[in-house]
Design an enzyme around this catalytic site. Structure first.
Site, PDB file in Angstrom:
ATOM      1  N   LYS A 157       0.781  -1.013  -0.152  1.00  0.00           N
ATOM      2  CA  LYS A 157      -0.203   0.351   0.072  1.00  0.00           C
ATOM      3  C   LYS A 157       0.767   1.538  -0.451  1.00  0.00           C
ATOM      4  O   LYS A 157       1.911   1.091   0.836  1.00  0.00           O
ATOM      5  CB  LYS A 157      -1.252  -0.063   0.942  1.00  0.00           C
ATOM      6  CG  LYS A 157      -1.831   1.389   1.377  1.00  0.00           C
ATOM      7  CD  LYS A 157      -2.724   0.840   2.674  1.00  0.00           C
ATOM      8  CE  LYS A 157      -4.247   2.254   2.418  1.00  0.00           C
ATOM      9  NZ  LYS A 157      -4.834   2.209   3.922  1.00  0.00           N
ATOM     10  N   SER A 192      -9.369   1.282   2.792  1.00  0.00           N
ATOM     11  CA  SER A 192      -8.923   1.937   1.830  1.00  0.00           C
ATOM     12  C   SER A 192      -7.770   1.392   1.323  1.00  0.00           C
ATOM     13  O   SER A 192      -7.533   1.688   0.605  1.00  0.00           O
ATOM     14  CB  SER A 192      -8.504   3.510   2.829  1.00  0.00           C
ATOM     15  OG  SER A 192      -7.453   2.658   4.032  1.00  0.00           O
ATOM     16  N   SER A 234      -9.768  -0.970   6.771  1.00  0.00           N
ATOM     17  CA  SER A 234      -9.300  -0.574   5.283  1.00  0.00           C
ATOM     18  C   SER A 234      -9.070  -1.701   5.199  1.00  0.00           C
ATOM     19  O   SER A 234      -8.353  -2.052   3.863  1.00  0.00           O
ATOM     20  CB  SER A 234      -8.440   0.508   5.427  1.00  0.00           C
ATOM     21  OG  SER A 234      -9.290   0.931   5.712  1.00  0.00           O
TER      22      SER A 234
END
Lengths: 92, 424
Positions: free
Chosen positions: B28, B103, B127
């Site tokens: 990420k 996310s 997330s």
């Protein structure tokens, strides 16, 4: 929802505290959304007071000198530098 | 790539051999990679190249993994659909035309599309679990303190943990084995709670005989009908394999979402104060003094959702409102913790749907932030309670993936991995 829960002036005031410029459209949109969101947050009034029993432990290490980023690496993402320092706008 | 999974595609080779050699990992883009830009999905950090690696990245390299890209994400981790990214939204490989969940949407999509074997995300209020559920893969949110946050660009420190994704529970557990453990650079980490010779991956035995599952009724109320049906089918499958379930009540979760957002936004307003355009990040070409330039830089660099949370957080912490919002939210957090402790005193794990709804259509829900916040109802209580949880594919409703969430006691990851591995 009460229409005047958050006024545009309040949004501008908070934006000033947070150091974020907003244009007029953003101020109006946020004022409308904040009314809804803050009204929802107000349901926290129903939460009873709860004893907090956090089990805390100190995490210590010896205070010894060790390697850190060198100056060049620390400055390489700065938009402006001078004599090995960060250069920012005037404070006042 | 059509799905817009990566913000930066770049091969970072790890050590020659190790437990992850030959394994590709998507990371990420809020996890720092030395020499490779780390944008947090934001214009603010569009050109930022960290001079150091996050601890989890050092551990990936030592374990021989190959990092193949920095995965797309909601800006600074703020969003439930991956649509707040400055670099555009990600299409869901498991449900084209739908969001991958936020996310860590890019990380989950990378695994779902076969673009990486495993991936790292971060979970502040769900997330990792939300995109795992929406993309039909496995995601683990570790106990607070199990994985170092050093080098993770902070959003809400008291809530967030880095967590692994995999196609199977065993794959995700193997990645957890590499990243877990104490770190002198993060004082909130703890020593590994494993016995000598134990690993997380070897807990993936699929043995659920005698497992006691508590089902919190509050987390089923109001959920989509098809999601609830799929959830019960998965519970029935666990029963067939020897598990038992009973209903439990968690009255505090009714206030978890508002407590979560007050705490997360308050921490965000403080954490994101560092983006001043002087030391790194976008810098406005503006006239004026420090405050004026700073405010202009932040107006230009941050997107809507980030500004919304900074402002609401500043408001919640400001004079006259602190007791009304922030203090009450901390009370709610303590209440949630107590409820979970009680529910877990007579259940091994708690089970619920991960998300109360199937994946949204792209663009469906962007204009109503409050509706978006409510979608996190089943995941945020876990972060408030600092507990571990896993999302595992439970099946589909109308062809759309549904995730099952299991929650365990603090540092009970092996128990969750064992239970979840009966399903995937």
């Amino acid at each position: 929802m009460s229409d005047d829960a958050v006024s545009p002036e309040e949004v501008r005031h908070v934006a000033g505290l947070a150091r974020v410029d907003l244009d007029d459209d953003e101020v109006d949109r946020f004022a409308r959304q904040f009314a809804d969101i803050l009204e929802y947050f107000e349901t926290l009034d129903e939460v009873p007071e709860v004893d907090r029993e956090a089990a805390l432990t100190n995490v210590m290490r010896p205070d010894e000198e060790r390697d850190s980023l060198d100056r060049e690496a620390a400055l390489e993402n700065a938009s402006e530098t001078e004599d090995g320092y960060f250069k920012g706008p005037n404070v006042s | 790539m059509s799905e817009n999974i990566y913000i930066t595609e770049e091969r970072i080779e790890g050590a020659d051999d190790g437990p992850l050699s030959g394994t590709t990992v998507a990371v990420k883009d809020n996890i720092s990679t030395e020499g490779v830009r780390t944008t947090c999905g934001s214009k603010m950090l569009e050109e930022y190249v960290p001079p150091y690696d996050a601890t989890v990245v050092s551990r990936l390299k030592e374990a021989g993994a190959t990092i193949v890209g920095k995965a797309n994400m909601d800006e600074f981790g703020m969003g439930t659909t991956n649509e707040t990214s400055h670099f555009g939204s990600v299409d869901n490989p498991a449900a084209p035309g739908r969001v991958p969940g936020g996310s860590s949407g890019g990380s989950a999509a990378a695994v779902a599309a076969g673009e990486a074997d495993v991936a790292l995300g971060s979970d502040t209020g769900g997330s990792v679990r939300c995109p795992a559920a929406f993309c039909g893969v496995v995601g683990i949110k570790p106990t607070y303190g199990l994985v170092s946050r050093y080098g993770l660009v902070a959003y809400a420190n008291s809530l967030e943990q880095i967590g692994p994704f995999g196609e199977t529970v065993e794959d995700a557990a193997q990645l957890l084995d590499v990243i877990a453990g104490d770190d002198e650079r993060d004082a909130t980490t703890r020593e590994l709670p494993l016995e000598e010779g134990e690993t997380y991956a070897d807990a993936a035995t699929g043995d659920v005989d005698g497992l006691q599952i508590g089902v919190p009724t509050e987390l089923l109320d109001g959920a989509d009908e098809g999601v609830v049906e799929t959830f019960w089918d998965a519970i029935a499958e666990l029963e067939d394999r020897g598990a038992e379930y009973h209903e439990v009540s968690l009255p505090s979760v009714e206030h978890a979402v508002e407590a979560y957002y007050v705490i997360a936004m308050s921490e965000a307003s403080s954490n994101l104060a560092r983006f001043d355009g002087v030391r790194y990040g976008h810098s406005a070409d503006a006239e004026g003094n420090w405050n004026e330039t700073f405010a202009r830089t932040r107006e230009e660099g941050f997107g809507d959702e980030v500004k919304r949370r900074i402002l609401l957080g500043t408001y919640a912490l400001s004079a006259g409102y602190h007791d009304k919002y922030y203090k009450k939210a901390q009370d709610a957090r303590a209440w949630v913790k107590r409820d979970f402790d009680e529910a877990l005193s007579d259940a091994d794990v708690l089970a619920s749907p991960t998300m109360p709804v199937p994946p949204f259509e792209l663009g469906e829900s962007l204009d109503d932030p409050l509706q978006m916040y409510l979608a996190d109802a089943n995941t945020v209580p876990v972060n408030l309670a600092d507990l571990p949880a896993i999302s595992v594919p439970a099946g589909e409703t109308d062809g759309l993936p549904v995730g099952l969430q299991l929650v365990g006691p603090a540092f009970g990851e092996r128990r969750l991995i064992r239970a979840a591995s009966a399903l995937a």
